[in-house]
Write an enzyme that holds these catalytic residues in place. Structure first.
Site, PDB file in Angstrom:
ATOM      1  N   THR A 144      50.638  51.450  45.153  1.00  0.00           N
ATOM      2  CA  THR A 144      49.424  50.660  45.408  1.00  0.00           C
ATOM      3  C   THR A 144      48.773  50.942  46.755  1.00  0.00           C
ATOM      4  O   THR A 144      47.837  50.240  47.143  1.00  0.00           O
ATOM      5  CB  THR A 144      49.746  49.152  45.320  1.00  0.00           C
ATOM      6  OG1 THR A 144      50.769  48.828  46.281  1.00  0.00           O
ATOM      7  CG2 THR A 144      50.218  48.768  43.927  1.00  0.00           C
TER       8      THR A 144
ATOM      9  N   GLN B  32      55.529  42.697  45.672  1.00  0.00           N
ATOM     10  CA  GLN B  32      54.860  41.394  45.759  1.00  0.00           C
ATOM     11  C   GLN B  32      54.918  40.622  44.444  1.00  0.00           C
ATOM     12  O   GLN B  32      55.317  39.455  44.412  1.00  0.00           O
ATOM     13  CB  GLN B  32      53.400  41.598  46.189  1.00  0.00           C
ATOM     14  CG  GLN B  32      52.640  40.287  46.324  1.00  0.00           C
ATOM     15  CD  GLN B  32      51.227  40.439  46.834  1.00  0.00           C
ATOM     16  OE1 GLN B  32      50.622  39.458  47.278  1.00  0.00           O
ATOM     17  NE2 GLN B  32      50.673  41.637  46.783  1.00  0.00           N
ATOM     18  N   LEU B  33      54.533  41.250  43.342  1.00  0.00           N
ATOM     19  CA  LEU B  33      54.550  40.558  42.057  1.00  0.00           C
ATOM     20  C   LEU B  33      55.969  40.287  41.587  1.00  0.00           C
ATOM     21  O   LEU B  33      56.255  39.209  41.053  1.00  0.00           O
ATOM     22  CB  LEU B  33      53.784  41.370  41.005  1.00  0.00           C
ATOM     23  CG  LEU B  33      53.747  40.760  39.600  1.00  0.00           C
ATOM     24  CD1 LEU B  33      53.134  39.361  39.616  1.00  0.00           C
ATOM     25  CD2 LEU B  33      52.989  41.673  38.636  1.00  0.00           C
TER      26      LEU B  33
ATOM     27  N   TRP C 146      42.736  42.195  43.895  1.00  0.00           N
ATOM     28  CA  TRP C 146      42.898  41.600  45.228  1.00  0.00           C
ATOM     29  C   TRP C 146      44.110  40.653  45.303  1.00  0.00           C
ATOM     30  O   TRP C 146      43.997  39.500  45.728  1.00  0.00           O
ATOM     31  CB  TRP C 146      41.629  40.842  45.613  1.00  0.00           C
ATOM     32  CG  TRP C 146      40.379  41.667  45.735  1.00  0.00           C
ATOM     33  CD1 TRP C 146      40.137  42.897  45.185  1.00  0.00           C
ATOM     34  CD2 TRP C 146      39.189  41.313  46.454  1.00  0.00           C
ATOM     35  NE1 TRP C 146      38.868  43.324  45.504  1.00  0.00           N
ATOM     36  CE2 TRP C 146      38.257  42.362  46.289  1.00  0.00           C
ATOM     37  CE3 TRP C 146      38.805  40.207  47.207  1.00  0.00           C
ATOM     38  CZ2 TRP C 146      36.979  42.353  46.852  1.00  0.00           C
ATOM     39  CZ3 TRP C 146      37.545  40.184  47.762  1.00  0.00           C
ATOM     40  CH2 TRP C 146      36.647  41.248  47.588  1.00  0.00           C
TER      41      TRP C 146
ATOM     42  N   TYR D 239      44.015  56.365  43.451  1.00  0.00           N
ATOM     43  CA  TYR D 239      44.727  55.180  42.981  1.00  0.00           C
ATOM     44  C   TYR D 239      44.171  54.697  41.647  1.00  0.00           C
ATOM     45  O   TYR D 239      44.918  54.527  40.669  1.00  0.00           O
ATOM     46  CB  TYR D 239      44.649  54.060  44.028  1.00  0.00           C
ATOM     47  CG  TYR D 239      45.117  52.720  43.517  1.00  0.00           C
ATOM     48  CD1 TYR D 239      46.447  52.513  43.173  1.00  0.00           C
ATOM     49  CD2 TYR D 239      44.230  51.649  43.376  1.00  0.00           C
ATOM     50  CE1 TYR D 239      46.883  51.284  42.689  1.00  0.00           C
ATOM     51  CE2 TYR D 239      44.653  50.425  42.910  1.00  0.00           C
ATOM     52  CZ  TYR D 239      45.975  50.242  42.554  1.00  0.00           C
ATOM     53  OH  TYR D 239      46.397  49.030  42.076  1.00  0.00           O
TER      54      TYR D 239
END
Length: 280
Positions: free
Chosen positions: A63, A11-12, A151, A126
């Site tokens: 994650t 995602q990042l 988030w 995690y």
């Protein structure tokens, strides 16, 4: 300026690719796990010797919060050993490391925003592995920026926003937890914040741990409600307590992050989560 980005397909990593064109002075090298396996020390050193980066942004991470409870070895391999390998490669190549960490390093017992000096106390695998990754970097060298965020969502990858929209297309009603408080972070805002660090880096005394998220706070229920409002989705949304939605991993009840240090150091204006979600 050469910037190596790990986890390019995450995602990042995708968010950084999305904004990369706005930073013409930076030569980006995006590496997926196939290009750079951060769990393999020799592979890391070989890639660094070839690319010779000035900065490495570690956007690679394990994650899957709940899955980590049953896969602790895999979480350690990526979040701890992988972080250490990158730190050692950066040290050897005289590169600086920007490493992404999480609000899950805190236990959520605080009633006001967490700052960088607050004592971590992760509740699950995690969070523990992310904290151990931070420590591994700190024990290796000094030229690091550890960014704790929370988030994270966007139009890329897997995240809460995309999950809510998918579920809303399949169901007429949804129950969402209303007693866990934090701050949604648009991955594109996080990407720009990271690149702001690279652009504004002038002296070694800026190294260290920083918090970054969007401004404000909300519950997961509030977050879902805003997602549906912006996307004009009609659904029966019901707030529920955490006790009615048991998960393998325990989440912090409160994990809002204090961004004062980041804003003062880098002069970066941070949007509210409500404003930023409209861009996703």
């Amino acid at each position: 300026m050469v910037v190596l980005v790990t986890g390019a397909n995450g995602q990042l990593g995708q968010a950084i690719q999305f904004v990369a064109g706005n930073y013409p002075k930076i030569e980006f090298v995006f590496c997926s796990s196939l290009d750079l396996d951060i769990t393999n020390k020799e592979n890391c050193e070989s890639v660094f010797e070839t690319i010779k980066p000035d900065f490495c942004i570690n956007a690679a991470a394990y994650t899957a919060v709940d899955k980590a409870e049953s896969e602790p070895e895999k979480a350690v391999l990526i979040n701890v050993i992988g972080a250490k390998n990158l730190a050692e490669s950066c040290k050897k190549a005289d590169a600086k490391l920007i490493h992404i960490s999480t609000d899950f390093v805190f236990d959520g017992s605080k009633k006001e925003p967490y700052n960088e000096a607050d004592l971590p106390n992760p509740k699950g695998v995690y969070g523990r592995t992310k904290l151990e990754g931070e420590k591994a970097i700190q024990e290796t060298f000094d030229a690091y920026f550890i960014i704790r965020t929370s988030w994270v969502y966007s139009q890329f990858g897997n995240n809460f926003m995309k999950t809510m929209l998918r579920l809303a297309s399949e169901r007429s009603s949804l129950n969402v937890v209303n007693d866990q408080i934090g701050t949604p972070t648009n991955a594109v805002d996080l990407a720009n914040a990271i690149l702001k660090i690279i652009e504004s880096k002038t002296s070694n005394d800026q190294y260290g741990i920083y918090n970054f998220s969007n401004e404000g706070q909300c519950s997961w229920f509030d977050f879902a409600k805003k997602i549906f409002e912006i996307n004009e989705v009609k659904i029966d949304l019901n707030p529920i307590p955490t006790t009615q939605f048991p998960t393998p991993a325990e989440r912090p009840k409160y994990s809002v992050l204090d961004k004062t240090k980041f804003k003062k150091t880098f002069g970066f204006a941070i949007q509210s989560w409500e404003t930023s979600i409209a861009k996703a």
